[in-house]
Design an enzyme around this catalytic site. Sequence first.
Site, PDB file in Angstrom:
ATOM      1  N   HIS A 115      67.920  58.046  69.753  1.00 40.89           N
ATOM      2  CA  HIS A 115      67.719  57.880  68.313  1.00 40.89           C
ATOM      3  C   HIS A 115      66.246  57.626  68.028  1.00 40.89           C
ATOM      4  O   HIS A 115      65.553  57.004  68.842  1.00 40.89           O
ATOM      5  CB  HIS A 115      68.566  56.722  67.755  1.00 40.89           C
ATOM      6  CG  HIS A 115      68.770  56.820  66.286  1.00 40.89           C
ATOM      7  ND1 HIS A 115      67.879  56.305  65.384  1.00 40.89           N
ATOM      8  CD2 HIS A 115      69.757  57.420  65.556  1.00 40.89           C
ATOM      9  CE1 HIS A 115      68.305  56.576  64.163  1.00 40.89           C
ATOM     10  NE2 HIS A 115      69.435  57.243  64.229  1.00 40.89           N
ATOM     11  N   SER A 166      67.976  64.234  56.397  1.00 40.09           N
ATOM     12  CA  SER A 166      68.753  64.592  55.197  1.00 40.09           C
ATOM     13  C   SER A 166      68.357  63.718  54.000  1.00 40.09           C
ATOM     14  O   SER A 166      68.200  64.224  52.878  1.00 40.09           O
ATOM     15  CB  SER A 166      70.253  64.490  55.457  1.00 40.09           C
ATOM     16  OG  SER A 166      70.585  63.267  56.071  1.00 40.09           O
ATOM     17  N   ASP A 215      77.072  60.313  66.576  1.00 37.63           N
ATOM     18  CA  ASP A 215      77.685  61.613  66.871  1.00 37.63           C
ATOM     19  C   ASP A 215      78.373  61.675  68.233  1.00 37.63           C
ATOM     20  O   ASP A 215      79.087  62.633  68.520  1.00 37.63           O
ATOM     21  CB  ASP A 215      76.618  62.711  66.788  1.00 37.63           C
ATOM     22  CG  ASP A 215      76.008  62.783  65.396  1.00 37.63           C
ATOM     23  OD1 ASP A 215      76.786  62.758  64.427  1.00 37.63           O
ATOM     24  OD2 ASP A 215      74.775  62.835  65.278  1.00 37.63           O
ATOM     25  N   HIS A 249      69.824  66.512  64.263  1.00 37.92           N
ATOM     26  CA  HIS A 249      70.309  65.562  63.237  1.00 37.92           C
ATOM     27  C   HIS A 249      71.838  65.698  63.167  1.00 37.92           C
ATOM     28  O   HIS A 249      72.522  65.536  64.168  1.00 37.92           O
ATOM     29  CB  HIS A 249      69.569  65.874  61.923  1.00 37.92           C
ATOM     30  CG  HIS A 249      69.792  64.896  60.814  1.00 37.92           C
ATOM     31  ND1 HIS A 249      70.229  63.610  60.994  1.00 37.92           N
ATOM     32  CD2 HIS A 249      69.616  65.019  59.444  1.00 37.92           C
ATOM     33  CE1 HIS A 249      70.318  62.989  59.827  1.00 37.92           C
ATOM     34  NE2 HIS A 249      69.966  63.824  58.872  1.00 37.92           N
ATOM     35  N   ARG A 308      77.664  52.367  64.633  1.00 35.79           N
ATOM     36  CA  ARG A 308      78.609  53.383  64.128  1.00 35.79           C
ATOM     37  C   ARG A 308      79.376  54.023  65.281  1.00 35.79           C
ATOM     38  O   ARG A 308      80.499  54.491  65.108  1.00 35.79           O
ATOM     39  CB  ARG A 308      77.835  54.460  63.336  1.00 35.79           C
ATOM     40  CG  ARG A 308      77.090  53.915  62.137  1.00 35.79           C
ATOM     41  CD  ARG A 308      76.189  54.964  61.513  1.00 35.79           C
ATOM     42  NE  ARG A 308      75.176  55.457  62.431  1.00 35.79           N
ATOM     43  CZ  ARG A 308      74.345  56.461  62.188  1.00 35.79           C
ATOM     44  NH1 ARG A 308      74.423  57.105  61.029  1.00 35.79           N
ATOM     45  NH2 ARG A 308      73.448  56.845  63.073  1.00 35.79           N
TER      46      ARG A 308
HETATM   47  N1  HAX Z   1      68.702  63.789  76.010  1.00 31.56           N
HETATM   48  C1  HAX Z   1      67.617  64.236  76.658  1.00 31.56           C
HETATM   49  N2  HAX Z   1      66.368  63.963  76.305  1.00 31.56           N
HETATM   50  C2  HAX Z   1      66.194  63.153  75.244  1.00 31.56           C
HETATM   51  C3  HAX Z   1      67.278  62.609  74.537  1.00 31.56           C
HETATM   52  C4  HAX Z   1      68.575  62.977  74.941  1.00 31.56           C
HETATM   53  N3  HAX Z   1      69.668  62.567  74.287  1.00 31.56           N
HETATM   54  N4  HAX Z   1      66.796  61.847  73.534  1.00 31.56           N
HETATM   55  C5  HAX Z   1      65.459  61.914  73.620  1.00 31.56           C
HETATM   56  N5  HAX Z   1      65.104  62.711  74.635  1.00 31.56           N
HETATM   57  C6  HAX Z   1      63.747  63.137  75.013  1.00 31.56           C
HETATM   58  C7  HAX Z   1      63.127  63.841  73.808  1.00 31.56           C
HETATM   59  O1  HAX Z   1      63.562  65.192  73.721  1.00 31.56           O
HETATM   60  C8  HAX Z   1      61.662  63.687  74.097  1.00 31.56           C
HETATM   61  O2  HAX Z   1      61.292  64.640  75.078  1.00 31.56           O
HETATM   62  P1  HAX Z   1      59.866  65.370  74.998  1.00 31.56           P
HETATM   63  O3  HAX Z   1      58.859  64.291  75.189  1.00 31.56           O
HETATM   64  O4  HAX Z   1      59.924  66.344  76.143  1.00 31.56           O
HETATM   65  O5  HAX Z   1      59.772  66.014  73.671  1.00 31.56           O
HETATM   66  C9  HAX Z   1      61.596  62.307  74.733  1.00 31.56           C
HETATM   67  O6  HAX Z   1      62.927  62.025  75.211  1.00 31.56           O
HETATM   68  C10 HAX Z   1      61.189  61.211  73.774  1.00 31.56           C
HETATM   69  O7  HAX Z   1      62.038  61.275  72.644  1.00 31.56           O
HETATM   70  P2  HAX Z   1      62.385  59.947  71.816  1.00 31.56           P
HETATM   71  O8  HAX Z   1      61.121  59.400  71.277  1.00 31.56           O
HETATM   72  O9  HAX Z   1      63.240  59.057  72.609  1.00 31.56           O
HETATM   73  O10 HAX Z   1      63.305  60.523  70.669  1.00 31.56           O
HETATM   74  P3  HAX Z   1      62.880  61.204  69.305  1.00 31.56           P
HETATM   75  O11 HAX Z   1      62.642  60.115  68.312  1.00 31.56           O
HETATM   76  O12 HAX Z   1      61.782  62.191  69.495  1.00 31.56           O
HETATM   77  O13 HAX Z   1      64.177  62.030  68.923  1.00 31.56           O
HETATM   78  C11 HAX Z   1      66.517  62.363  68.760  1.00 31.56           C
HETATM   79  C12 HAX Z   1      65.356  61.390  68.528  1.00 31.56           C
HETATM   80  C13 HAX Z   1      67.759  61.774  68.141  1.00 31.56           C
HETATM   81  C14 HAX Z   1      66.186  63.675  68.036  1.00 31.56           C
HETATM   82  C15 HAX Z   1      66.701  62.588  70.280  1.00 31.56           C
HETATM   83  O14 HAX Z   1      67.077  61.361  70.879  1.00 31.56           O
HETATM   84  C16 HAX Z   1      67.726  63.654  70.603  1.00 31.56           C
HETATM   85  O15 HAX Z   1      67.361  64.838  70.618  1.00 31.56           O
HETATM   86  N6  HAX Z   1      69.032  63.282  70.834  1.00 31.56           N
HETATM   87  C17 HAX Z   1      70.064  64.246  71.063  1.00 31.56           C
HETATM   88  C18 HAX Z   1      70.504  64.880  69.748  1.00 31.56           C
HETATM   89  C19 HAX Z   1      71.249  63.875  68.889  1.00 31.56           C
HETATM   90  O16 HAX Z   1      72.154  63.192  69.328  1.00 31.56           O
HETATM   91  N7  HAX Z   1      70.884  63.828  67.573  1.00 31.56           N
HETATM   92  C20 HAX Z   1      71.564  62.982  66.614  1.00 31.56           C
HETATM   93  C21 HAX Z   1      70.765  61.719  66.266  1.00 31.56           C
HETATM   94  C22 HAX Z   1      71.455  60.866  65.251  1.00 31.56           C
HETATM   95  C23 HAX Z   1      71.552  61.588  63.938  1.00 31.56           C
HETATM   96  O17 HAX Z   1      70.604  61.888  63.256  1.00 31.56           O
HETATM   97  N8  HAX Z   1      72.741  61.953  63.595  1.00 31.56           N
HETATM   98  O18 HAX Z   1      72.895  62.725  62.554  1.00 31.56           O
END
Ligand code: HAX
Length: 442
Positions: free
Chosen positions: A325, A249, A380, A279, A334
């Site tokens: 994250h 964002s 979240d 996000h 948070r």
């Molecule tokens: N559950 C399952 N798998 C997860 C995970 C979770 N909560 N978090 C990461 N992973 C997986 C990823 O999908 C990725 O898998 P692939 O290799 O198959 O693509 C792997 O672990 C490595 O990911 P990472 O490097 O640890 O995490 P990223 O930096 O790529 O992504 C995210 C960060 C926040 C998007 C990710 O942790 C996620 O999808 N979390 C769940 C959704 C979430 O809570 N989002 C909110 C984040 C905070 C925010 O922005 N709030 O607004």
Amino acid sequence: MIFSRANFRRISTLKQIMEAKIAESRQRLTKLKKDHGNVPIDQVTIDQVVRGMRGMKALLTETSRLDPFKGITFRGLSIPECQQRLHGKYREPMPESMYWLLLTGEVPTFDQVEELRGELAKRSQIPAHTLDLLNSLPKHMHPMTQLSMGVLSLGAESEFMKAYDAGVKKSEYWISTLEDSLSLVAKLPGMAAIIYNNVYKDGKTCDPSIKYDLSENFGRMLGFSDNNFFELMRLYLTIHCDHEGGNVSSHTTHLVGSALSDVYKAYSAGLNGLAGPLHGLANQECLKWLLELWKVVGDNAEEDSIAVYVKETLKNGKVVPGYGHAVLRVTDPRFLVQMEFAKKSIDDCPLCKIVALCYKVIPRVLKEHGKAQNPYPNVDAHSGALLYYYGLREFEFYTVLFGVSRALGCTASTIWDRALMLPIERPASMTMEGLEEFAAKE
Ligand code: HAX
């Protein structure tokens, strides 16, 4: 009273303080560019290019800083420090104080917070065309889409675009951007409340009152009257406001703003990014997931039954919402402060208990699963349970609350982008062939 000349002088206090800070920051930036422009900060790897630019230091953002192990600081203040220094006469920090901090880098005095509160109240009226637009949208349209459209429509009144068309100097772009930003921040709670009441209630929204702060007005416009809920709003709107410049964002707002689109267009785009499930929409997804879990495990949930459910989620190829994250490598402060709020203010909340149990179980399961680099909860993972407890249960609305808050950081950063006269953002992209050529050289 709110349209008095005194109020006009008040905003000039904020402008005067910002003017002095901006002059100083411009000198620092000029020196950096002139004397140290060639200093390397980091190396860019092929991994970073193909994995979403993780950790690539490529943006200048003054409002906040994110340390992977300590979490967010807003202009140098941690969340507990903000709780101590920004609360005014309330228990939790006030978004108005936070905005002043983000804009000026200084903790405001009581009078300065009052001044900003008055200024925002003065600007809170929503133009008729935006009201008509919001009232015309179908109930099944997601609240985030409605908010983004509403924000875009406010651009019809953009002071920046008027000033730009009149040929204002580049060094003064920030002044009309500040005007637009104050108007946007002031109108967002009312717009969000209209969307909420249109979609879920009887379509009637009360007017904000000069008697209350932004959070209480927002709570009241949503139909609440509980002081603890207003305190939750203060905490919620403060802690979600900014998370350095690289998140979707903030980065989107910055990118669109760098083309000198007005702040309404830039933040409307930022909101569209916030509306993604990886996000900001994760708060909606997380509550949905928690409610399904609650149905399965019941009130007397145990760690084992939660672990089974989490493993099932992972087995189905889904992410566990609220966990992980891109930057943080510890539990999000948070999350912790919301957990603290639940302990302090809530006697018996079954869902908060499940959130606490999840915190014991999920990091272990995610570590065993071996993919997520950060197995700990983010912001979240808790917010939905608190909102649900107080009766705000329409979880598709949750990201709108996030959007009301994130405007503080995104607009403050856009004002500073203009104050520092940062250029249009235009990084270079590579083809796969180009990357292979680099790889071959190695
Ligand atoms: N559950 C399952 N798998 C997860 C995970 C979770 N909560 N978090 C990461 N992973 C997986 C990823 O999908 C990725 O898998 P692939 O290799 O198959 O693509 C792997 O672990 C490595 O990911 P990472 O490097 O640890 O995490 P990223 O930096 O790529 O992504 C995210 C960060 C926040 C998007 C990710 O942790 C996620 O999808 N979390 C769940 C959704 C979430 O809570 N989002 C909110 C984040 C905070 C925010 O922005 N709030 O607004």
